[in-house]
Design a protein around this motif. Sequence first.
Motif, PDB file in Angstrom:
ATOM      1  N   MET A 238       0.828  -1.197   0.000  1.00 45.14           N
ATOM      2  CA  MET A 238       0.000   0.000   0.000  1.00 45.14           C
ATOM      3  C   MET A 238       0.868   1.255   0.000  1.00 45.14           C
ATOM      4  O   MET A 238       0.604   2.219  -0.723  1.00 45.14           O
ATOM      5  N   HIS A 239       1.927   1.250   0.810  1.00 49.21           N
ATOM      6  CA  HIS A 239       2.836   2.401   0.853  1.00 49.21           C
ATOM      7  C   HIS A 239       3.490   2.629  -0.506  1.00 49.21           C
ATOM      8  O   HIS A 239       3.645   3.773  -0.946  1.00 49.21           O
TER       9      HIS A 239
ATOM     10  N   MET B 145       1.053   4.271  -2.800  1.00 50.67           N
ATOM     11  CA  MET B 145       0.939   5.692  -2.503  1.00 50.67           C
ATOM     12  C   MET B 145       2.149   6.458  -3.015  1.00 50.67           C
ATOM     13  O   MET B 145       2.026   7.571  -3.535  1.00 50.67           O
TER      14      MET B 145
ATOM     15  N   VAL C  96      -3.503   5.886  -6.103  1.00 46.12           N
ATOM     16  CA  VAL C  96      -4.486   5.905  -5.017  1.00 46.12           C
ATOM     17  C   VAL C  96      -5.509   4.768  -5.139  1.00 46.12           C
ATOM     18  O   VAL C  96      -5.843   4.135  -4.134  1.00 46.12           O
TER      19      VAL C  96
ATOM     20  N   ALA D 260      -4.004   1.607  -3.786  1.00 47.08           N
ATOM     21  CA  ALA D 260      -3.834   1.709  -2.334  1.00 47.08           C
ATOM     22  C   ALA D 260      -5.163   1.474  -1.625  1.00 47.08           C
ATOM     23  O   ALA D 260      -5.218   0.780  -0.600  1.00 47.08           O
ATOM     24  N   LYS D 261      -6.238   2.035  -2.174  1.00 49.40           N
ATOM     25  CA  LYS D 261      -7.556   1.851  -1.571  1.00 49.40           C
ATOM     26  C   LYS D 261      -7.998   0.395  -1.638  1.00 49.40           C
ATOM     27  O   LYS D 261      -8.566  -0.146  -0.676  1.00 49.40           O
TER      28      LYS D 261
ATOM     29  N   LEU E 213      -6.182  -1.510   1.060  1.00 46.02           N
ATOM     30  CA  LEU E 213      -6.732  -1.214   2.383  1.00 46.02           C
ATOM     31  C   LEU E 213      -8.070  -1.911   2.599  1.00 46.02           C
ATOM     32  O   LEU E 213      -8.339  -2.455   3.673  1.00 46.02           O
TER      33      LEU E 213
ATOM     34  N   GLU F  59      -3.049   3.354   9.739  1.00 44.99           N
ATOM     35  CA  GLU F  59      -2.624   3.476   8.351  1.00 44.99           C
ATOM     36  C   GLU F  59      -3.744   4.051   7.477  1.00 44.99           C
ATOM     37  O   GLU F  59      -3.502   4.897   6.616  1.00 44.99           O
TER      38      GLU F  59
ATOM     39  N   PHE G 172      -3.948   7.573   5.319  1.00 43.09           N
ATOM     40  CA  PHE G 172      -4.383   7.569   3.923  1.00 43.09           C
ATOM     41  C   PHE G 172      -5.472   8.629   3.715  1.00 43.09           C
ATOM     42  O   PHE G 172      -5.434   9.412   2.757  1.00 43.09           O
TER      43      PHE G 172
ATOM     44  N   ARG H  76      -4.134  12.209   3.774  1.00 43.78           N
ATOM     45  CA  ARG H  76      -3.505  12.591   2.508  1.00 43.78           C
ATOM     46  C   ARG H  76      -4.538  12.927   1.440  1.00 43.78           C
ATOM     47  O   ARG H  76      -4.274  13.717   0.534  1.00 43.78           O
TER      48      ARG H  76
END
Length: 272
Positions: free
Chosen positions: A119-120, A123, A128, A131-132, A135, A151, A155, A158
């Motif tokens: 995920m990092h 990002m 995005v 990453a979503k 998560l 975390e 997110f 940001r």
Amino acid sequence: MGYSVIVDSSNFEQEVIENSHKNLVLIDFFATWCGPCKLLKPILEKLLEEYDFILATIDIDLHPDLAQKFGVEGVPDVKIAFEGEIMQGFVGVLPEADIRDLLAQFNLKSDLDSKLEEMHQAMANKDVPKAKILLDELFAKYPNHPQLILEASKFLIRLNRLEDASKMLKTIGVIQKEYYAKAQGMQTLIELKKSLENPGETELDQLFAQAARLTLIDEYEAALKLFLQIVESNRKYREDGARKAMLGIFNILGSDHPLTKEYQQALILVLY
């Protein structure tokens, strides 16, 4: 994901010694009357959901022969079986973070941590949507996990969804000592993000805004230097905002982090 097994003299060789050549085995010597044992049990079971190790549990009252053989004098007593050898782990209740550090010494990596690294990276690549998705997958697998809440809150910060982030952080209570301070630190990030909406025009305003931006991209050392400079210049600026920001960063980093120790001392010297 690992698994738990009840062990006695008849299956110790197979479940512990032989299996330790394939997986790390934590041997939890416990007693049903033991209060600390009851505190340790859910911590170990929680870690089993993330790590690939075997938890071998031994009731010392039912199996005093094994307790005597391995020198168990008090419970909980956790031994480690690795590649056929039995070694001392820890006695008593260790914080979850310390047990994670112990597992890391044997190159065990949490599934949660591995996915968070993905995920990092997403990002960092400004992906995005990916990453979503990661998560969402993690929340489905580890609902209400405090590390995941932290975390996800970062997110959301940001993405400038500050109210959603704040609500999520408030689900971490004081009882979750290991994560509560970090959650409070993350609330500081939200306040810093809000401050950038109207940064001001004075020299201190610009310095504070620069420190806030650095904090939000995890450049904590550079941010701490600037916040300390503001405290030295004007303690009352933004209702002691620079000092509060430093305390927020300390909470995020943790009390044992080198930057926390260095700048706590520097802050004390400036204030007193």
